[in-house]
Design a protein around this motif. Sequence first.
Motif, PDB file in Angstrom:
ATOM      1  N   MET A  37      37.933  30.523  45.500  1.00 58.11           N
ATOM      2  CA  MET A  37      37.489  30.368  46.883  1.00 58.11           C
ATOM      3  C   MET A  37      36.676  31.558  47.361  1.00 58.11           C
ATOM      4  SD  MET A  37      40.655  28.518  48.848  1.00 58.11           S
ATOM      5  CE  MET A  37      40.762  26.736  48.766  1.00 58.11           C
ATOM      6  N   LEU A  38      35.790  31.294  48.313  1.00 57.28           N
ATOM      7  CA  LEU A  38      35.038  32.315  49.013  1.00 57.28           C
ATOM      8  C   LEU A  38      35.345  32.203  50.495  1.00 57.28           C
ATOM      9  CD1 LEU A  38      31.498  31.970  47.348  1.00 57.28           C
ATOM     10  CD2 LEU A  38      33.270  33.654  46.810  1.00 57.28           C
ATOM     11  N   ARG A  39      35.411  33.343  51.156  1.00 60.16           N
ATOM     12  CA  ARG A  39      35.649  33.360  52.604  1.00 60.16           C
ATOM     13  C   ARG A  39      34.357  33.756  53.311  1.00 60.16           C
ATOM     14  NH1 ARG A  39      39.216  38.106  54.480  1.00 60.16           N
ATOM     15  NH2 ARG A  39      37.148  39.033  54.537  1.00 60.16           N
ATOM     16  N   MET A  40      34.002  32.989  54.334  1.00 60.21           N
ATOM     17  CA  MET A  40      32.785  33.257  55.096  1.00 60.21           C
ATOM     18  C   MET A  40      33.124  33.567  56.547  1.00 60.21           C
ATOM     19  SD  MET A  40      29.351  30.916  55.668  1.00 60.21           S
ATOM     20  CE  MET A  40      30.202  29.675  56.671  1.00 60.21           C
ATOM     21  N   THR A  41      32.780  34.759  56.988  1.00 59.77           N
ATOM     22  CA  THR A  41      32.954  35.120  58.388  1.00 59.77           C
ATOM     23  C   THR A  41      32.005  34.295  59.247  1.00 59.77           C
ATOM     24  OG1 THR A  41      33.542  37.382  57.787  1.00 59.77           O
ATOM     25  CG2 THR A  41      32.811  37.019  60.044  1.00 59.77           C
ATOM     26  N   ILE A  42      32.463  33.920  60.428  1.00 60.91           N
ATOM     27  CA  ILE A  42      31.586  33.249  61.395  1.00 60.91           C
ATOM     28  C   ILE A  42      30.826  34.328  62.154  1.00 60.91           C
ATOM     29  CG2 ILE A  42      31.446  31.690  63.360  1.00 60.91           C
ATOM     30  CD1 ILE A  42      32.321  30.417  60.667  1.00 60.91           C
ATOM     31  N   GLY A  43      29.616  34.585  61.690  1.00 59.44           N
ATOM     32  CA  GLY A  43      28.760  35.577  62.306  1.00 59.44           C
ATOM     33  C   GLY A  43      27.734  34.912  63.204  1.00 59.44           C
ATOM     34  N   PRO A  44      26.617  35.567  63.460  1.00 62.64           N
ATOM     35  CA  PRO A  44      25.558  34.970  64.277  1.00 62.64           C
ATOM     36  C   PRO A  44      25.154  33.598  63.758  1.00 62.64           C
ATOM     37  CG  PRO A  44      25.112  37.290  63.892  1.00 62.64           C
ATOM     38  CD  PRO A  44      26.284  36.943  63.025  1.00 62.64           C
ATOM     39  N   GLU A  45      24.822  32.696  64.660  1.00 61.31           N
ATOM     40  CA  GLU A  45      24.578  31.302  64.300  1.00 61.31           C
ATOM     41  C   GLU A  45      23.492  31.159  63.244  1.00 61.31           C
ATOM     42  OE1 GLU A  45      24.264  27.010  66.603  1.00 61.31           O
ATOM     43  OE2 GLU A  45      23.805  28.867  67.690  1.00 61.31           O
ATOM     44  N   ALA A  46      22.417  31.911  63.370  1.00 57.42           N
ATOM     45  CA  ALA A  46      21.327  31.800  62.399  1.00 57.42           C
ATOM     46  C   ALA A  46      21.779  32.241  61.015  1.00 57.42           C
ATOM     47  CB  ALA A  46      20.130  32.633  62.862  1.00 57.42           C
ATOM     48  N   ASP A  47      22.551  33.334  60.939  1.00 57.81           N
ATOM     49  CA  ASP A  47      23.024  33.827  59.646  1.00 57.81           C
ATOM     50  C   ASP A  47      23.961  32.819  58.978  1.00 57.81           C
ATOM     51  OD1 ASP A  47      21.571  36.099  60.065  1.00 57.81           O
ATOM     52  OD2 ASP A  47      23.282  37.398  60.480  1.00 57.81           O
ATOM     53  N   VAL A  48      24.848  32.226  59.771  1.00 56.21           N
ATOM     54  CA  VAL A  48      25.770  31.230  59.216  1.00 56.21           C
ATOM     55  C   VAL A  48      24.989  30.009  58.745  1.00 56.21           C
ATOM     56  CG1 VAL A  48      27.671  29.668  59.758  1.00 56.21           C
ATOM     57  CG2 VAL A  48      27.746  32.035  60.559  1.00 56.21           C
ATOM     58  N   GLY A  49      24.010  29.588  59.540  1.00 58.46           N
ATOM     59  CA  GLY A  49      23.212  28.434  59.160  1.00 58.46           C
ATOM     60  C   GLY A  49      22.487  28.633  57.848  1.00 58.46           C
ATOM     61  N   VAL A  50      21.871  29.813  57.661  1.00 54.81           N
ATOM     62  CA  VAL A  50      21.178  30.122  56.410  1.00 54.81           C
ATOM     63  C   VAL A  50      22.166  30.136  55.245  1.00 54.81           C
ATOM     64  CG1 VAL A  50      19.973  31.948  55.146  1.00 54.81           C
ATOM     65  CG2 VAL A  50      19.276  31.376  57.476  1.00 54.81           C
ATOM     66  N   SER A  51      23.311  30.732  55.459  1.00 52.56           N
ATOM     67  CA  SER A  51      24.311  30.848  54.403  1.00 52.56           C
ATOM     68  C   SER A  51      24.826  29.485  53.966  1.00 52.56           C
ATOM     69  CB  SER A  51      25.469  31.727  54.885  1.00 52.56           C
ATOM     70  OG  SER A  51      25.001  32.995  55.288  1.00 52.56           O
ATOM     71  N   VAL A  52      25.110  28.631  54.931  1.00 59.92           N
ATOM     72  CA  VAL A  52      25.581  27.287  54.614  1.00 59.92           C
ATOM     73  C   VAL A  52      24.494  26.513  53.861  1.00 59.92           C
ATOM     74  CG1 VAL A  52      26.232  25.062  55.623  1.00 59.92           C
ATOM     75  CG2 VAL A  52      27.265  27.171  56.477  1.00 59.92           C
ATOM     76  N   SER A  53      23.262  26.622  54.325  1.00 59.62           N
ATOM     77  CA  SER A  53      22.156  25.915  53.663  1.00 59.62           C
ATOM     78  C   SER A  53      21.989  26.373  52.216  1.00 59.62           C
ATOM     79  CB  SER A  53      20.855  26.136  54.438  1.00 59.62           C
ATOM     80  OG  SER A  53      20.916  25.547  55.720  1.00 59.62           O
ATOM     81  N   GLU A  54      22.070  27.682  51.976  1.00 56.95           N
ATOM     82  CA  GLU A  54      21.915  28.205  50.624  1.00 56.95           C
ATOM     83  C   GLU A  54      23.070  27.770  49.719  1.00 56.95           C
ATOM     84  OE1 GLU A  54      19.522  29.780  49.086  1.00 56.95           O
ATOM     85  OE2 GLU A  54      18.189  29.875  50.827  1.00 56.95           O
ATOM     86  N   LEU A  55      24.278  27.702  50.286  1.00 56.55           N
ATOM     87  CA  LEU A  55      25.427  27.265  49.490  1.00 56.55           C
ATOM     88  C   LEU A  55      25.295  25.787  49.131  1.00 56.55           C
ATOM     89  CD1 LEU A  55      28.007  28.339  48.267  1.00 56.55           C
ATOM     90  CD2 LEU A  55      29.188  27.854  50.414  1.00 56.55           C
ATOM     91  N   ILE A  56      24.844  24.990  50.085  1.00 54.67           N
ATOM     92  CA  ILE A  56      24.633  23.567  49.814  1.00 54.67           C
ATOM     93  C   ILE A  56      23.514  23.391  48.787  1.00 54.67           C
ATOM     94  CG2 ILE A  56      23.840  21.401  50.835  1.00 54.67           C
ATOM     95  CD1 ILE A  56      25.294  22.247  53.413  1.00 54.67           C
ATOM     96  N   LYS A  57      22.453  24.178  48.904  1.00 60.29           N
ATOM     97  CA  LYS A  57      21.360  24.133  47.932  1.00 60.29           C
ATOM     98  C   LYS A  57      21.870  24.476  46.543  1.00 60.29           C
ATOM     99  CE  LYS A  57      16.992  26.476  46.843  1.00 60.29           C
ATOM    100  NZ  LYS A  57      16.056  27.546  47.283  1.00 60.29           N
ATOM    101  N   TRP A  58      22.694  25.523  46.439  1.00 60.48           N
ATOM    102  CA  TRP A  58      23.263  25.914  45.142  1.00 60.48           C
ATOM    103  C   TRP A  58      24.073  24.766  44.552  1.00 60.48           C
ATOM    104  CZ3 TRP A  58      28.438  26.035  43.860  1.00 60.48           C
ATOM    105  CH2 TRP A  58      28.731  26.541  42.578  1.00 60.48           C
ATOM    106  N   LYS A  59      24.866  24.129  45.379  1.00 61.88           N
ATOM    107  CA  LYS A  59      25.716  23.035  44.892  1.00 61.88           C
ATOM    108  C   LYS A  59      24.851  21.903  44.330  1.00 61.88           C
ATOM    109  CE  LYS A  59      29.421  19.872  46.381  1.00 61.88           C
ATOM    110  NZ  LYS A  59      30.457  20.317  45.444  1.00 61.88           N
ATOM    111  N   GLY A  60      23.754  21.608  45.021  1.00 63.00           N
ATOM    112  CA  GLY A  60      22.878  20.556  44.556  1.00 63.00           C
ATOM    113  C   GLY A  60      22.229  20.878  43.217  1.00 63.00           C
ATOM    114  N   GLU A  61      21.962  22.155  42.986  1.00 64.43           N
ATOM    115  CA  GLU A  61      21.334  22.580  41.740  1.00 64.43           C
ATOM    116  C   GLU A  61      22.298  22.513  40.554  1.00 64.43           C
ATOM    117  OE1 GLU A  61      19.973  26.421  42.789  1.00 64.43           O
ATOM    118  OE2 GLU A  61      18.147  25.707  43.792  1.00 64.43           O
TER     119      GLU A  61
END
Length: 359
Positions: A333-357
């Motif tokens: 597991m990885l833990r993700m802090t809820i930081g600024p909305e833009a940073d969280v959005g980018v992080s979630v998008s990159e993680l979803i992109k990684w999963k798709g790859e």
Amino acid sequence: MTAARAHIAAMAAYQLADLTPPEGRKLISLCQNESLRPPSPLALEAAAEAMAASMLYPDPDWMALREAIGELHHLPPDRILCGNGSLELIGALARAYAGPDRAVLAPVHAYPFFRTAAQLAEARFDTAAEQDLTVDVSNLLASVRPDTGIVFVANPGNPTGTRIARSELNRLRNGLRDDILLVIDEAYGEFDDLPGETSFDLLTAGNTVVLRTFSKAYGMAGFRVGWGLFPQSASAEIRKVLNPNNISLVAQAAAAAAIRDQDYMKETCRLVEKIRTQATRDLRGAGFRVPDSFTNFVLIDLENETRARQADQALRRQGIFLRGQAGAGLPHMLRMTIGPEADVGVSVSELIKWKGEQR
């Protein structure tokens, strides 16, 4: 060369977060459960004013701060102790009440510093199984041994983010022997406070300590201020092992002002909940398992340790830093802090992109 004592030499060093992004990448640090915004403007103003008196030692009794805490939570100030973050109070409790002949018990995925505090006190550290990443009171009670001296429980939990009801905490306290100290760490309590519910009344059941901090919902991690409600007898013992000038004059002033600005703190909690809800929805929609969280972070299941490491490395290449949880027995597991909305959005998008790859 003088050797350290055996139990210290055997300990692993605290793993500091590596926050060095790749060259040319902006750092997005979501690995330390820091607040998504600064402290209350009232706290910053109080800190600035207090600096003029920095030639003086801080108040070793934290009187103004204790009165502010007591006023808010309707607690007697003389039952409150303050620490250099709640970490200091956890360590002091272990030093005072655990040792070679008094073991420490905690849930298996508990805050890792509980184990460290036990090791520093040369105490055996026992664990009890959880259910669905949630504290299981029945398992805790069944894991008590004749030499158990302290039971540590974080509620909500770190790194799990899950919680148990106040009624379960009552069941735990009522099921423990009278000579066992129950310590409830509520570092994330402000994100979880419910009307009419409080764990502070557990002190009437005896031998219980409730801890809180200004590091999370109040956005004051850099000030290092924690506090706790203690039984009268425990307060006298804990003071013996605390640094008498443990919280700076500036930090005391800032914390007292922050706790009187509840509107600002509650707005921080609302922002966290909004961003957390969206992040959880997006991650689950992409097929990740994400337990319900009642904190300022979410725990993300990557299925196995290898995938968790690969995902972490992929994010780091983009300058995004989450936190692996092998130290809490959750290497997948990885833990993700809820930081600024833009940073969280980018992080979630990159993680979803990684999963798709990975398909």
